[in-house]
Every structure is written in C-alpha cells, then in structure tokens.
Enzyme design. Structure first.
Site, PDB file in Angstrom:
ATOM      1  N   CYS A   1      10.655   1.698  -8.074  1.00  0.00           N
ATOM      2  CA  CYS A   1       9.688   3.148  -7.944  1.00  0.00           C
ATOM      3  C   CYS A   1      10.458   4.058  -7.668  1.00  0.00           C
ATOM      4  CB  CYS A   1       8.692   2.681  -6.867  1.00  0.00           C
ATOM      5  SG  CYS A   1       7.447   1.290  -7.045  1.00  0.00           S
TER       6      CYS A   1
ATOM      7  N   HIS B   1       6.285   9.983  -5.363  1.00  0.00           N
ATOM      8  CA  HIS B   1       6.047   8.908  -5.979  1.00  0.00           C
ATOM      9  C   HIS B   1       4.650   8.236  -5.449  1.00  0.00           C
ATOM     10  CE1 HIS B   1       5.496   4.714  -7.315  1.00  0.00           C
ATOM     11  NE2 HIS B   1       5.942   4.167  -5.831  1.00  0.00           N
TER      12      HIS B   1
ATOM     13  N   ASN C   1      -0.546   3.338  -8.744  1.00  0.00           N
ATOM     14  CA  ASN C   1       0.995   3.156  -8.692  1.00  0.00           C
ATOM     15  C   ASN C   1       1.674   2.783  -9.944  1.00  0.00           C
ATOM     16  OD1 ASN C   1       3.854   2.727  -8.043  1.00  0.00           O
ATOM     17  ND2 ASN C   1       3.422   1.772  -5.923  1.00  0.00           N
TER      18      ASN C   1
HETATM   19  O1  UT7 Z   1       5.563   1.523  -4.711  1.00  0.00           O
HETATM   20  C1  UT7 Z   1       6.477   1.138  -4.000  1.00  0.00           C
HETATM   21  C2  UT7 Z   1       6.280   1.159  -2.670  1.00  0.00           C
HETATM   22  N1  UT7 Z   1       5.008   0.454  -2.237  1.00  0.00           N
HETATM   23  C3  UT7 Z   1       4.197   0.753  -1.302  1.00  0.00           C
HETATM   24  O2  UT7 Z   1       4.792   1.866  -0.797  1.00  0.00           O
HETATM   25  C4  UT7 Z   1       3.143  -0.003  -0.734  1.00  0.00           C
HETATM   26  C5  UT7 Z   1       3.077   0.136   0.774  1.00  0.00           C
HETATM   27  N2  UT7 Z   1       2.111  -0.677   1.391  1.00  0.00           N
HETATM   28  C6  UT7 Z   1       0.644  -0.320   1.183  1.00  0.00           C
HETATM   29  O3  UT7 Z   1       0.383   0.563   0.674  1.00  0.00           O
HETATM   30  C7  UT7 Z   1      -0.231  -1.045   2.024  1.00  0.00           C
HETATM   31  O4  UT7 Z   1       0.547  -1.847   2.904  1.00  0.00           O
HETATM   32  C8  UT7 Z   1      -1.222  -1.901   1.331  1.00  0.00           C
HETATM   33  C9  UT7 Z   1      -2.177  -0.947   0.552  1.00  0.00           C
HETATM   34  C10 UT7 Z   1      -0.529  -2.764   0.183  1.00  0.00           C
HETATM   35  C11 UT7 Z   1      -2.040  -2.682   2.173  1.00  0.00           C
HETATM   36  O5  UT7 Z   1      -2.715  -1.889   2.929  1.00  0.00           O
HETATM   37  P1  UT7 Z   1      -2.879  -2.510   4.483  1.00  0.00           P
HETATM   38  O6  UT7 Z   1      -3.741  -1.308   5.328  1.00  0.00           O
HETATM   39  O7  UT7 Z   1      -1.419  -2.535   5.028  1.00  0.00           O
HETATM   40  O8  UT7 Z   1      -3.606  -3.728   4.730  1.00  0.00           O
HETATM   41  P2  UT7 Z   1      -3.266  -5.303   4.953  1.00  0.00           P
HETATM   42  O9  UT7 Z   1      -2.290  -5.826   3.932  1.00  0.00           O
HETATM   43  O10 UT7 Z   1      -2.525  -5.195   6.537  1.00  0.00           O
HETATM   44  O11 UT7 Z   1      -4.404  -6.066   4.732  1.00  0.00           O
HETATM   45  C12 UT7 Z   1      -5.455  -5.706   5.578  1.00  0.00           C
HETATM   46  C13 UT7 Z   1      -6.922  -6.612   5.459  1.00  0.00           C
HETATM   47  C14 UT7 Z   1      -6.225  -7.876   5.311  1.00  0.00           C
HETATM   48  O12 UT7 Z   1      -7.582  -8.941   5.607  1.00  0.00           O
HETATM   49  P3  UT7 Z   1      -7.314  -9.369   7.135  1.00  0.00           P
HETATM   50  O13 UT7 Z   1      -6.116 -10.234   6.999  1.00  0.00           O
HETATM   51  O14 UT7 Z   1      -7.444  -8.285   8.207  1.00  0.00           O
HETATM   52  O15 UT7 Z   1      -8.574 -10.412   7.304  1.00  0.00           O
HETATM   53  C15 UT7 Z   1      -6.174  -8.473   3.476  1.00  0.00           C
HETATM   54  O16 UT7 Z   1      -6.460  -9.909   3.413  1.00  0.00           O
HETATM   55  O17 UT7 Z   1      -7.130  -6.311   4.026  1.00  0.00           O
HETATM   56  C16 UT7 Z   1      -7.260  -7.478   3.083  1.00  0.00           C
HETATM   57  N3  UT7 Z   1      -6.980  -6.999   1.724  1.00  0.00           N
HETATM   58  C17 UT7 Z   1      -7.960  -6.811   0.742  1.00  0.00           C
HETATM   59  N4  UT7 Z   1      -9.281  -6.817   0.819  1.00  0.00           N
HETATM   60  C18 UT7 Z   1      -9.910  -6.163  -0.096  1.00  0.00           C
HETATM   61  C19 UT7 Z   1      -5.737  -6.936   1.188  1.00  0.00           C
HETATM   62  N5  UT7 Z   1      -5.924  -6.799  -0.080  1.00  0.00           N
HETATM   63  C20 UT7 Z   1      -7.294  -6.518  -0.274  1.00  0.00           C
HETATM   64  C21 UT7 Z   1      -7.979  -6.054  -1.490  1.00  0.00           C
HETATM   65  N6  UT7 Z   1      -9.369  -5.819  -1.098  1.00  0.00           N
HETATM   66  N7  UT7 Z   1      -7.630  -5.775  -2.459  1.00  0.00           N
END
Ligand code: UT7
Length: 330
Positions: free
Chosen positions: A120, A257, A287
């Site tokens: 990225c 980005h 992204n």
């Molecule tokens: O471009 C390169 C750099 N990349 C980035 O900068 C990405 C950085 N990371 C992020 O943007 C975020 O961490 C994400 C958007 C990837 C995830 O958001 P988050 O708030 O960190 O969510 P999480 O991974 O902690 O997941 C929270 C909950 C989980 O459920 P439980 O375990 O709390 O029951 C996941 O299973 O959300 C669930 N979840 C979803 N639910 C519905 C994860 N993905 C999804 C989804 N739809 N697509």
C-alpha cells in the site's frame, strides 16, 4: 550572490490520471458473497462500494489507461517519458515488470521501466525513487503509476479481508524543472520512506513463486495493522513537515492511502488536521493499495478541489510494514 535567484532542480507534477474497472460492487452485493452487512462495513471502515476488474481488465491495462490520461492532462506525448515506475503487488505476470508492459503499450522504446513493490506504500515509494532519479539527473520525465487488481488475490470466503479491497489505477507525470529555491516553487519538497520487516507476517500473501509456486491469498491481522498505522503515519508526516519547516495548518490537502476512515480520522486528530482538508475516496473505491493515493489525487483535481500551487501531503502505510510521506507543491 543573490540568494533569491538561486535555482534548484525539482520534480514537478505536470499531470495526473486514473482508471477504474467498469463493474461496481456495493456492500449489498458483498453481503451476497460473505456473511457481512452494509452497516458493519460502513461503520468499521467507511467503505460503501469498490470497483472490481473483469477478466480483460488487468493491472497492465488499468495502469496504461491511467498513464495515457496523465500524459494528456500534462499536455505531453509518450515520447517525453524516460522512466516508468509502476507500484504494484498484483503484477500481470511474476516477470517481466508490469512497467515494461505499460512501456510497450505506450510505444516507448527508450529510457527504463521497473516495478516497485511496497504494497500500500508503493506509490509513495515510487514518488521517492522518481524524485531521486530526477534530482540526480538520471531522469527528466517520469511516469509514476499505482495500479492494482487486489480482487485477484483476495480469499472471497474471508469476510475479514475481502470486503476491504478494490481495483484501479492512478498515475502522475513528474518532470524536471529548474525553479527558485523557495517553498512557494512547484515540485516535490520532501520524501520519507520507512519499513520494519519484523511485522512482515501481519499483512501478507500466503503464496509466491519461490515458496508455494502459487500466487496465494491476502492475509491480515487487521487490528494489529490498525494499531501501528496511526502511529507510523503520524510520525512520518511529522518528520516530513519538520524538514520542510511547516505545520499541518500550512498544508492545503492531505491525500492519504485509503485503508480505513477511522485511521484517517485518528491521524487527523493526532496531527491537528482539519477533516475538510482530507481527500477521501475510500467510500467509492475501497482500499486499492498502491493505486489509492493517485486515484484520490486525480479525483480531487478533477472535481476542482486541488489547484496549481496547493501544498499537498501524501502518506501511506502497508504490508512489510512499509510507510512513508511525500510533501509536494502542485
Ligand atoms: O492498506 C494496508 C493497511 N491496512 C489497514 O490499514 C487495515 C487496518 N485494519 C482495519 O482497518 C480494521 O482492523 C478492520 C476494518 C480490518 C477490522 O476492523 P476492527 O474494528 O479491527 O474489527 P475486528 O477485526 O476486531 O473484528 C470485530 C468483529 C469480529 O467479531 P467478534 O470476534 O467481535 O465477534 C469479527 O469477526 O467484527 C467481525 N467482522 C465482521 N463482521 C461483519 C470482521 N469482518 C466482518 C465483516 N462483516 N466483513
């Protein structure tokens, strides 16, 4: 000697262009593929839709289209270009470099063409290399292209990653110019690139020619990446602004980005950046990795927000980890 008359060689942005696949995939479409919802995706990321390439749209074709538009915008012919840098992690082939394919499509037979792989952060890395080549006199006119088809390396059964990414390309044309040594002059003022390979397994693709002999799929520990993103981006932006002896208030446009709205807002809060100064295209592009900055830059030029003379700060963070910032007067 009259200091005001001193001239310096700068890399000036002469034009920009972009290209997006025709097909738009909304969050509602996404919820038919994996167990997700528009509400979750918008709330956690800010993404509403992304473009997805069809079989005939590739990193090469999108990159070439963006490059053609950038050259047209610059009022330059392809014959002016003596270096092509394509930032991509999704090349058409393992080799040759996609940059050589774009070079062939543009009918250029001189100069050099190569790819930069910094995920990225690739576009920021590409700008940094291009600027060094121009400043050292090794290049006069450089096409820096960010082009990606991440849809090809997504695991379409993994809702934690497949909802985040999209396809597209953006390009800028940089040309060497002798300008007065002043912050008011156009051109790239500061570039800063960084990496820390200890985190290579936080955001990666689980395949490759030398290991699995396959292309592999994208894997990410999202929370871990998120944690480092705001800190790394803020620190490298601080460094770039300190070197240029400016503050966030002097910057006209932040073109980051586009990974996550919460990362952009967190960085803005940390650095005291006004949110209406941030160019955000995440909602419609998702992204697009190395393509996201030039896509956002071009969108803001086309809609009349960014004007000649504006001070623009580009920043990115991605797999590796890699990160960086570029400060330029358009
Ligand atoms: O471009 C390169 C750099 N990349 C980035 O900068 C990405 C950085 N990371 C992020 O943007 C975020 O961490 C994400 C958007 C990837 C995830 O958001 P988050 O708030 O960190 O969510 P999480 O991974 O902690 O997941 C929270 C909950 C989980 O459920 P439980 O375990 O709390 O029951 C996941 O299973 O959300 C669930 N979840 C979803 N639910 C519905 C994860 N993905 C999804 C989804 N739809 N697509």
């Amino acid at each position: 000697m009259n200091e005001a008359a001193k001239l310096v060689r700068r890399s000036v942005i002469k034009g920009s262009g972009s290209a997006l696949p025709a097909r738009i995939m909304t969050n509602a479409d996404m919820s038919k593929v994996v167990d997700t919802s528009d509400e979750w995706i918008v709330e956690r990321t800010g993404i509403k839709a992304r473009h997805i390439a069809n079989d005939s749209e590739t990193t090469r074709t999108l990159g070439t289209e963006a490059a053609r538009r950038a050259l047209k915008h610059a009022g330059l012919g392809a014959d002016a270009v003596d270096l092509i840098i394509v930032a991509t992690s999704t090349p058409d082939q393992t080799f040759p470099a996609t940059a050589t394919l774009v070079q062939a499509d543009l009918g250029i037979t001189r100069g050099a063409a190569f790819d930069v792989q910094a995920v990225c952060s690739g576009f920021v890395y590409g700008l940094s290399v291009a600027d060094a080549m121009i400043k050292s006199g090794q290049a006069q006119c450089v096409l820096v292209i960010g082009s990606e088809t991440f849809s090809r390396i997504l695991d379409w059964t993994d809702r934690t990653t497949c909802v985040l990414f999209g396809d597209g390309a953006g390009a800028v044309v940089l040309q060497a110019e002798m300008v007065p040594d002043s912050p008011a002059s156009p051109g790239i003022m500061v570039t800063r690139i960084r990496s820390d390979g200890r985190y290579h397994d936080k955001l990666y693709v689980d395949g490759g020619p030398s290991t699995t002999k396959t292309v592999g799929h994208l894997r990410m520990e999202g929370r871990e990446v998120f944690k480092h993103a705001v800190v790394n981006i803020a620190s490298v932006m601080d460094e770039a602004m300190a070197e240029a002896r400016i503050t966030a208030a002097d910057v006209d446009w932040f073109v980051p980005h586009q990974a996550n709205r919460r990362i952009l807002e967190g960085t803005a809060r940390k650095l005291g950046i006004r949110e209406d100064r941030i160019v955000m295209t995440l909602d419609r592009h998702g992204n697009t990795s190395a393509a996201s900055i030039p896509l956002a830059f071009d969108a803001a030029i086309q809609d009349g927000r960014i004007h000649k003379g504006d001070l623009v700060l580009f920043e990115a963070m991605g797999g590796g980890f890699t990160w960086g910032a570029v400060l330029a007067r358009y």
